[in-house]
Design a protein around this motif. Structure first.
Motif, PDB file in Angstrom:
ATOM      1  N   LYS A  99       0.857  -1.193   0.000  1.00  0.00           N
ATOM      2  CA  LYS A  99       0.000   0.000   0.000  1.00  0.00           C
ATOM      3  C   LYS A  99       0.880   1.225   0.000  1.00  0.00           C
ATOM      4  N   GLU A 100       0.592   2.142  -0.888  1.00  0.00           N
ATOM      5  CA  GLU A 100       1.336   3.397  -1.001  1.00  0.00           C
ATOM      6  C   GLU A 100       0.376   4.543  -0.824  1.00  0.00           C
ATOM      7  N   LYS A 101       0.731   5.485  -0.006  1.00  0.00           N
ATOM      8  CA  LYS A 101      -0.100   6.670   0.143  1.00  0.00           C
ATOM      9  C   LYS A 101       0.067   7.550  -1.084  1.00  0.00           C
ATOM     10  N   ASN A 102      -0.952   8.376  -1.337  1.00  0.00           N
ATOM     11  CA  ASN A 102      -0.914   9.395  -2.383  1.00  0.00           C
ATOM     12  C   ASN A 102      -0.960   8.849  -3.803  1.00  0.00           C
ATOM     13  N   LEU A 103      -1.415   7.652  -3.999  1.00  0.00           N
ATOM     14  CA  LEU A 103      -1.523   7.104  -5.340  1.00  0.00           C
ATOM     15  C   LEU A 103      -2.762   6.227  -5.404  1.00  0.00           C
ATOM     16  N   PRO A 104      -3.300   5.937  -6.522  1.00  0.00           N
ATOM     17  CA  PRO A 104      -2.822   6.178  -7.881  1.00  0.00           C
ATOM     18  C   PRO A 104      -3.321   7.517  -8.431  1.00  0.00           C
ATOM     19  N   HIS A 105      -2.745   7.868  -9.568  1.00  0.00           N
ATOM     20  CA  HIS A 105      -3.248   8.974 -10.370  1.00  0.00           C
ATOM     21  C   HIS A 105      -4.003   8.324 -11.529  1.00  0.00           C
ATOM     22  N   CYS A 106      -5.295   8.568 -11.604  1.00  0.00           N
ATOM     23  CA  CYS A 106      -6.133   7.998 -12.649  1.00  0.00           C
ATOM     24  C   CYS A 106      -6.475   9.121 -13.621  1.00  0.00           C
ATOM     25  N   ILE A 107      -5.992   9.007 -14.837  1.00  0.00           N
ATOM     26  CA  ILE A 107      -6.189  10.044 -15.840  1.00  0.00           C
ATOM     27  C   ILE A 107      -7.079   9.469 -16.938  1.00  0.00           C
ATOM     28  N   GLU A 144     -12.193  -0.547  -5.294  1.00  0.00           N
ATOM     29  CA  GLU A 144     -12.593  -1.941  -5.134  1.00  0.00           C
ATOM     30  C   GLU A 144     -11.470  -2.931  -5.459  1.00  0.00           C
ATOM     31  N   SER A 145     -10.381  -2.448  -6.044  1.00  0.00           N
ATOM     32  CA  SER A 145      -9.230  -3.334  -6.264  1.00  0.00           C
ATOM     33  C   SER A 145      -8.562  -3.695  -4.936  1.00  0.00           C
ATOM     34  N   ARG A 146      -8.809  -2.894  -3.901  1.00  0.00           N
ATOM     35  CA  ARG A 146      -8.236  -3.089  -2.563  1.00  0.00           C
ATOM     36  C   ARG A 146      -6.724  -2.963  -2.535  1.00  0.00           C
ATOM     37  N   LEU A 147      -6.173  -2.229  -3.492  1.00  0.00           N
ATOM     38  CA  LEU A 147      -4.730  -2.020  -3.545  1.00  0.00           C
ATOM     39  C   LEU A 147      -4.298  -0.719  -2.865  1.00  0.00           C
ATOM     40  N   PHE A 148      -5.272   0.080  -2.448  1.00  0.00           N
ATOM     41  CA  PHE A 148      -4.977   1.405  -1.915  1.00  0.00           C
ATOM     42  C   PHE A 148      -5.672   1.590  -0.578  1.00  0.00           C
ATOM     43  N   GLU A 149      -5.616   2.769  -0.015  1.00  0.00           N
ATOM     44  CA  GLU A 149      -6.248   3.038   1.272  1.00  0.00           C
ATOM     45  C   GLU A 149      -7.730   2.673   1.200  1.00  0.00           C
ATOM     46  N   THR A 150      -8.262   2.066   2.242  1.00  0.00           N
ATOM     47  CA  THR A 150      -9.625   1.556   2.216  1.00  0.00           C
ATOM     48  C   THR A 150     -10.684   2.647   2.093  1.00  0.00           C
ATOM     49  N   ASP A 151     -10.351   3.875   2.491  1.00  0.00           N
ATOM     50  CA  ASP A 151     -11.329   4.961   2.361  1.00  0.00           C
ATOM     51  C   ASP A 151     -11.177   5.738   1.052  1.00  0.00           C
ATOM     52  N   GLY A 152     -10.180   5.373   0.243  1.00  0.00           N
ATOM     53  CA  GLY A 152      -9.991   5.995  -1.065  1.00  0.00           C
ATOM     54  C   GLY A 152      -9.318   7.351  -1.047  1.00  0.00           C
ATOM     55  N   SER A 206       0.141  -9.283 -11.282  1.00  0.00           N
ATOM     56  CA  SER A 206      -1.224  -9.663 -10.891  1.00  0.00           C
ATOM     57  C   SER A 206      -1.958  -8.495 -10.238  1.00  0.00           C
ATOM     58  N   ASP A 207      -1.265  -7.653  -9.467  1.00  0.00           N
ATOM     59  CA  ASP A 207      -1.890  -6.458  -8.901  1.00  0.00           C
ATOM     60  C   ASP A 207      -2.305  -5.491 -10.008  1.00  0.00           C
ATOM     61  N   LYS A 208      -1.465  -5.333 -11.011  1.00  0.00           N
ATOM     62  CA  LYS A 208      -1.775  -4.435 -12.128  1.00  0.00           C
ATOM     63  C   LYS A 208      -2.975  -4.957 -12.916  1.00  0.00           C
ATOM     64  N   GLU A 209      -3.019  -6.264 -13.115  1.00  0.00           N
ATOM     65  CA  GLU A 209      -4.139  -6.868 -13.835  1.00  0.00           C
ATOM     66  C   GLU A 209      -5.421  -6.713 -13.023  1.00  0.00           C
ATOM     67  N   LEU A 210      -5.332  -6.914 -11.716  1.00  0.00           N
ATOM     68  CA  LEU A 210      -6.490  -6.738 -10.839  1.00  0.00           C
ATOM     69  C   LEU A 210      -7.006  -5.307 -10.912  1.00  0.00           C
ATOM     70  N   LEU A 211      -6.117  -4.331 -10.871  1.00  0.00           N
ATOM     71  CA  LEU A 211      -6.499  -2.924 -10.930  1.00  0.00           C
ATOM     72  C   LEU A 211      -7.186  -2.599 -12.252  1.00  0.00           C
ATOM     73  N   SER A 224     -14.413  -3.218 -15.182  1.00  0.00           N
ATOM     74  CA  SER A 224     -15.747  -3.715 -14.836  1.00  0.00           C
ATOM     75  C   SER A 224     -16.700  -2.567 -14.523  1.00  0.00           C
ATOM     76  N   LYS A 225     -16.199  -1.506 -13.933  1.00  0.00           N
ATOM     77  CA  LYS A 225     -17.048  -0.336 -13.654  1.00  0.00           C
ATOM     78  C   LYS A 225     -17.375   0.416 -14.947  1.00  0.00           C
ATOM     79  N   LEU A 226     -16.395   0.573 -15.814  1.00  0.00           N
ATOM     80  CA  LEU A 226     -16.619   1.318 -17.058  1.00  0.00           C
ATOM     81  C   LEU A 226     -17.551   0.577 -18.014  1.00  0.00           C
TER      82      LEU A 226
END
Length: 119
Positions: free
Chosen positions: A5-13, A35-43, A79-84, A90-92
């Motif tokens: 888990k990294e703070k301050n990311l991702p940047h979604c453009i 929903e990928s659960r790769l980042f902070e749980t509160d987004g 696998s994390d990148k594929e999950l993301l 799936s949302k789009l």
């Protein structure tokens, strides 16, 4: 599987044709990343921005498009990148589109050169 888990990311453009209704486009990308659960749980570390294009060409026709670049600090597994990317896709896919393409790429940000300062 350990998830870094990294703070301050991702940047979604999000880049998209101006013909696409974007009322909830940013929200869908945000929810997919969350929903990928790769980042902070509160987004709080997920940043989303979009750019609409009036002038573009997609082959021989002017079809609508959505292209999302997900910029994350390097070091994530394939696998994390594929999950993301799958989670965002799936949302789009829930957006009602006709004759449009949706593409997503995950791009590594070099840790050594990345800087952030909140002022």
């Amino acid at each position: 599987m350990h998830r870094l888990k990294e703070k301050n990311l991702p940047h979604c453009i999000i880049e998209h044709s101006s013909s696409i209704e974007v009322e909830d486009l940013n929200q869908k990308v945000f929810l997919g990343a969350l929903e990928s659960r790769l980042f902070e749980t509160d987004g709080r570390d997920i940043k989303v921005r979009s750019i609409a294009y009036e002038h573009y060409q997609t082959g021989t026709a002017k079809d609508a498009f959505i292209h999302v670049t997900l910029r994350i600090l390097c070091g994530r597994s394939d696998s994390d990148k594929e999950l993301l990317s799958s989670s965002v896709m799936s949302k789009l896919e829930s957006i009602p589109l006709v004759n449009a393409s949706i593409t997503i790429e995950v791009v590594d940000i070099d840790r050594n050169s990345y800087r952030k300062k909140v002022v």
